[in-house]
Each structure stands twice: as structure tokens, then as C-alpha cells.
Design a protein around this motif. Structure first.
Motif, mmCIF file in Angstrom:
data_model
loop_
_atom_site.group_PDB
_atom_site.id
_atom_site.type_symbol
_atom_site.label_atom_id
_atom_site.label_comp_id
_atom_site.label_asym_id
_atom_site.label_seq_id
_atom_site.Cartn_x
_atom_site.Cartn_y
_atom_site.Cartn_z
ATOM 1 N N GLU A 1 0.888 -1.234 0.016
ATOM 2 C CA GLU A 1 -0.068 -0.081 -0.081
ATOM 3 C C GLU A 1 0.855 1.256 0.167
ATOM 4 O O GLU A 1 0.463 2.296 -0.208
ATOM 5 C CB GLU A 1 -1.003 -0.034 1.224
ATOM 6 C CG GLU A 1 -2.041 -1.021 1.217
ATOM 7 C CD GLU A 1 -2.171 -1.890 2.297
ATOM 8 O OE1 GLU A 1 -1.360 -1.790 3.246
ATOM 9 O OE2 GLU A 1 -2.988 -2.690 2.314
ATOM 10 N N GLY A 2 2.239 1.008 0.238
ATOM 11 C CA GLY A 2 3.086 2.228 0.259
ATOM 12 C C GLY A 2 4.342 1.965 -0.128
ATOM 13 O O GLY A 2 4.739 0.738 0.096
ATOM 14 N N ILE B 1 -1.712 2.173 5.845
ATOM 15 C CA ILE B 1 -0.485 1.575 5.280
ATOM 16 C C ILE B 1 -0.266 0.177 5.980
ATOM 17 O O ILE B 1 0.105 0.453 7.245
ATOM 18 C CB ILE B 1 0.670 2.454 5.027
ATOM 19 C CG1 ILE B 1 0.399 3.635 4.297
ATOM 20 C CG2 ILE B 1 1.806 1.422 4.222
ATOM 21 C CD1 ILE B 1 -0.365 3.588 2.949
ATOM 22 N N LEU C 1 4.492 -2.292 3.567
ATOM 23 C CA LEU C 1 5.372 -1.244 2.974
ATOM 24 C C LEU C 1 6.393 -1.698 2.427
ATOM 25 O O LEU C 1 6.981 -2.435 2.786
ATOM 26 C CB LEU C 1 5.608 -0.109 4.114
ATOM 27 C CG LEU C 1 6.491 0.950 3.891
ATOM 28 C CD1 LEU C 1 5.723 2.075 3.048
ATOM 29 C CD2 LEU C 1 7.274 1.549 5.041
ATOM 30 N N PRO D 1 0.187 2.089 -4.832
ATOM 31 C CA PRO D 1 0.747 2.542 -3.573
ATOM 32 C C PRO D 1 0.997 3.839 -3.202
ATOM 33 O O PRO D 1 1.432 4.747 -4.381
ATOM 34 C CB PRO D 1 1.798 1.531 -3.257
ATOM 35 C CG PRO D 1 2.392 1.208 -4.572
ATOM 36 C CD PRO D 1 1.107 1.324 -5.596
#
Ligand SMILES: NC(=O)c1ccc[n+]([C@@H]2O[C@H](COP(=O)([O-])OP(=O)(O)OC[C@H]3O[C@@H](n4cnc5c(N)ncnc54)[C@H](OP(=O)(O)O)[C@@H]3O)[C@@H](O)[C@H]2O)c1
Length: 388
Positions: free
Chosen positions: A206-207, A316, A319, A234
Motif C-alpha cells: 500500500e506504500g 498502510i 510497505l 501504492p
């Protein structure tokens, strides 16, 4: 239909499914490894595994495979699943709903959900829908098959939440993160197959986090280009204490999300120190960035714990750290990395620092070695923060 199979055989099937699911541990973490299968005529006719973070759960994969197998639904005797099915919405809808909708009459479970917030509720939901539940809790041990998931649920982790962080880097044979100047344009170490793999990896987090050093040297985009992954790219996080990122950096190129585009980029968020230049902050905001001030450690470097907490607050959970040696070693040494993914390219020599010193400060556990074209890949979990 009565189940004509003894408990030790059911347990053997469950352990076998758990072993297979474990192969995917580096791709699903922090989720648990889960395997499922459909029993018909006393045999497992199909198997389904949770294959990657954000992907369908094992039960759903197995039910879909069974539907496609041609074996009539009426002869499906049971769904076997290594871990209690989820009954709440996460990245995917609850598995209990998919199981009930499939019309299966019996579910055999090898382990209860270890999370006290959910434990038993999946089984309850199935029983309430009239499904027979055979609870063989203890057959599958999460301690053996998904220790990373138990670390993710640990009280310490819940008390100070932060994303599950995968540090990914490419190194030369001597461990340097930059190739010699005359190789790969002075930048690329990995072969094309490994670069394509990283693209897919980006679509499964997501990041993405990097430092200003990388922005200054490479002017990267950190976009997602793989088909099927461009709807929700992301978020891109930059640690840049003094807001030196130029507003015309390629990070800010207008990129729409969605599968019609060739390339999608998520929101750019720049973390800077308190009191950073207001004019620069305005220019970066005008370019499309969100600028956030965070605490500094020892008055120089941004407080990584604070940065990760902010990310967690933005939702998040997984990562990818794609930074140079400075930030990657700082994250490792601070005990903030959960998993490493190291690509070693077929390149001799190189420039700058290696991560060898930072790696000796952590404990690595479990390992997967892969060959990706001419590049080798090692995945491992980081189990203990330094000093413990
Ligand atoms: N081989 C690979 O996988 C790979 C990946 C990425 C980059 N690279 C290469 O690495 C080189 C850049 O390396 P680098 O080490 O300078 O870049 P970096 O690690 O990406 O960024 C370092 C910068 O991050 C900022 N920062 C803010 N808070 C920090 C903290 N707590 N700890 C550490 N850094 C913090 C600092 O800049 P401020 O003080 O300005 O905030 C620091 O100079 C480039 O040549 C790039 O091509 C290689």
C-alpha cells in the motif's frame, strides 16, 4: 452425506495443505499462510492457497477450483482449511460468506484464529448457517507455519502499530547498491526479469518509502505498470527533511489510476522536519504532494518511528522500502524492518556503501533463494530488533 474418512487422515491432509501454503510465506506476510482443499470421494480433488498479500484467500481459491473441476457439487464432502475462515471484511470479503454461498455442508478446520478479537467467530458464522464444523484445532501449528503472523499480532506490535516493512534492494556481487559507473547507466544492477518482478511487488503493497538521496540521484517515479494492478497504486512516501525535492520531479508527473492507463502512481507524501521552508512546502503542495512535518531524532534525522506511525494511520499495512544505503541501514538498525528481499545482480564491483554492517545488527530467520533470470534473490524475515 456422512464423512467416510478418519480423523488422522483428515489431519494428514491439513498438515500437507499447511506445508504447501508455507511456500508463499514471503508473499503473504504479514497475513498467515493458509491452504484449503475440497474433499470428494475421500480424496482431495482440488487445493487452493492464499498466494499473495491482497489476493483471494485459500478457501475462495479452492472453491473456485472445485467449481471448475467438473466434479458435481453434490459429491463435495467437505472443505478443509488450515486456519479458521475469516468472518469480517479485510482486503477481501469474509470467507465465511463465500463458503455459505457455495452450499458446502461441512468444514474441517486445522487451527483456530489466534487473534482474540476474531477467535471462534468464523466457526460460529458457519454453524449458524447450518454447516457442520469439525474443529481440529492444534492440528496445524501457526508457530511452525506462520510465526511471522504471530509476531504481527504480538501485544508489542499492537501497542505501537507500524506497517509490515519489506526492505528491498539490489546489490552487486560485492554488496554495493550502485554499480560501477560504466554498468547499467551507473544505476541498474538487476536484470529485466527481476525489474519486472519488482513492478508486481509494488502492486502488492500500500506504500513505498524512499529517502531524498534516492530522489536526488535517480529522479524515480515509483509507479505501478503491471496489468491488473493500476487501479489502486501504492502511496509514495519521501523522507526529505529540508524539502529539497524539486517540484518538477518525475514523481509529480500526472498519472491517472486505473487499468486503462499504462502506468499509475499513488499520492506523493513528503515528510519533513518541523519548521521546514514554507515556500518550498507550498511549491511542493502545488505540484501535488502532501507535505507533513514530523519529529526529528537527535535534531538531524527524521524520527522513523513517527513516520511509520503516520503511515499506519493512513491505512498502510504493507510497505516496500526502496531506498539507498542511508535510509535502509537506518531502518534496519532501528529494528523497523520485518522482511528483506535482496537482489544480487551479475555485476562485479560497484560504488558506495554496502548494507553488511546494518545486516549484522539484526537476526534473520527463514530463507528463500530464487533465481530470477541472471539475478539471484534472497528473502528472509527479520525477527528481532537490535539489542534484544
Ligand atoms: N540498489 C538499490 O536497490 C538502490 C535503491 C535505492 C537507491 N539506490 C541508490 O542509492 C543512492 C542514494 O543513497 P542514499 O543513501 O543517499 O539515499 P536514501 O537512503 O534513499 O536517502 C537518504 C536521505 O534520506 C533522508 N532521511 C531523513 N530521515 C532519515 C533517517 N532517519 N535516516 C536516514 N535517512 C533519512 C536524508 O536526507 P535529508 O537529511 O535531506 O532528509 C538522507 O540523506 C542513489 O545513488 C541511488 O541510485 C540504490
Amino acid at each position: 452425506m456422512p464423512l467416510d474418512i478418519d480423523t488422522p487422515t483428515l489431519q494428514a491432509h491439513l498438515r500437507d495443505l499447511a506445508r504447501e501454503a508455507r511456500e508463499m510465506r514471503f508473499d503473504v506476510a504479514p497475513n498467515p499462510c493458509v491452504g484449503a482443499g475440497i474433499l470428494a470421494g475421500g480424496k482431495l480433488i482440488v487445493r487452493g492457497m492464499h498466494g499473495h498479500w491482497g489476493g483471494p484467500h485459500a478457501e475462495v481459491v479452492a472453491l473456485k477450483a472445485a467449481a471448475a473441476s467438473g466434479v458435481p457439487r453434490g459429491s463435495w464432502e467437505a472443505l478443509l482449511v488450515t486456519l479458521e475462515p475469516c468472518s469480517s471484511f479485510g482486503k477481501t470479503p469474509p470467507c465465511t460468506e463465500a463458503i455459505i454461498a457455495a452450499g458446502i455442508s461441512r468444514v474441517v478446520v486445522g487451527c483456530l484464529d489466534p487473534d482474540p478479537r476474531h477467535r471462534g467467530s468464523g466457526l460460529e458464522a458457519l454453524k449458524n448457517a447450518g454447516i457442520e464444523v469439525i474443529n481440529l484445532d492444534g492440528t496445524v501449528s501457526l508457530r511452525d507455519h506462520s510465526p511471522h503472523f504471530l509476531r504481527w499480532l504480538s501485544p508489542e506490535r499492537l501497542r505501537i502499530p507500524r506497517p509490515w516493512t519489506i526492505a528491498k534492494w539490489a546489490q552487486t556481487r560485492s554488496g554495493q547498491l550502485l554499480p560501477p559507473k560504466d554498468v547499467g547507466g551507473g544505476r541498474w544492477i538487476s536484470g529485466p526479469e527481476a525489474l519486472a518482478e519488482v513492478q508486481v511487488m509494488r502492486g502488492r503493497v500500500e506504500g513505498i518509502l524512499t529517502g531524498f538521496g534516492t530522489v536526488r540521484a535517480d529522479d524515480p517515479r515509483f509507479t505501478v505498470r503491471s496489468p491488473g494492478q493500476r487501479k489502486n497504486p501504492p502511496q509514495r512516501f519521501i523522507l526529505d527533511s529540508d524539502l529539497r525535492t524539486p517540484p518538477d520531479a518525475r514523481l509529480f508527473a500526472q498519472l491517472d489510476a486505473g487499468d486503462e492507463t499504462d502506468e499509475a502512481g499513488g499520492q506523493v507524501v513528503i515528510f519533513c522536519r518541523f519548521g521546514a521552508d514554507v515556500g518550498r512546502a507550498r511549491a511542493l503542495a502545488a505540484a501535488g504532494a502532501e507535505v507533513q512535518e514530523v519529529r526529528s531524532m537527535d535534531r538531524t534525522r527524521l524520527d522513523l518511528q513517527d513516520v511509520l506511525l503516520r503511515m499506519h494511520e493512513r491505512g498502510i499495512e504493507r510497505l516496500l522500502l526502496e531506498a539507498g544505503p542511508q535510509l535502509t541501514s537506518a531502518m534496519l538498525e532501528a529494528g523497523l524492518v520485518d522482511q528483506v528481499c535482496i537482489y544480487t545482480g551479475d555485476v562485479l564491483g560497484g560504488e558506495g556503501a554496502t548494507l553488511a554492517d546494518a545486516l549484522v545488527t539484526v537476526r534473520l530467520e527463514e530463507r528463500r533463494d530464487l533465481e530470477v533470470g541472471d539475478t539471484s534473490r534472497v528473502d528472509s524475515f527479520v525477527t528481532l530488533p537490535p539489542g534484544t
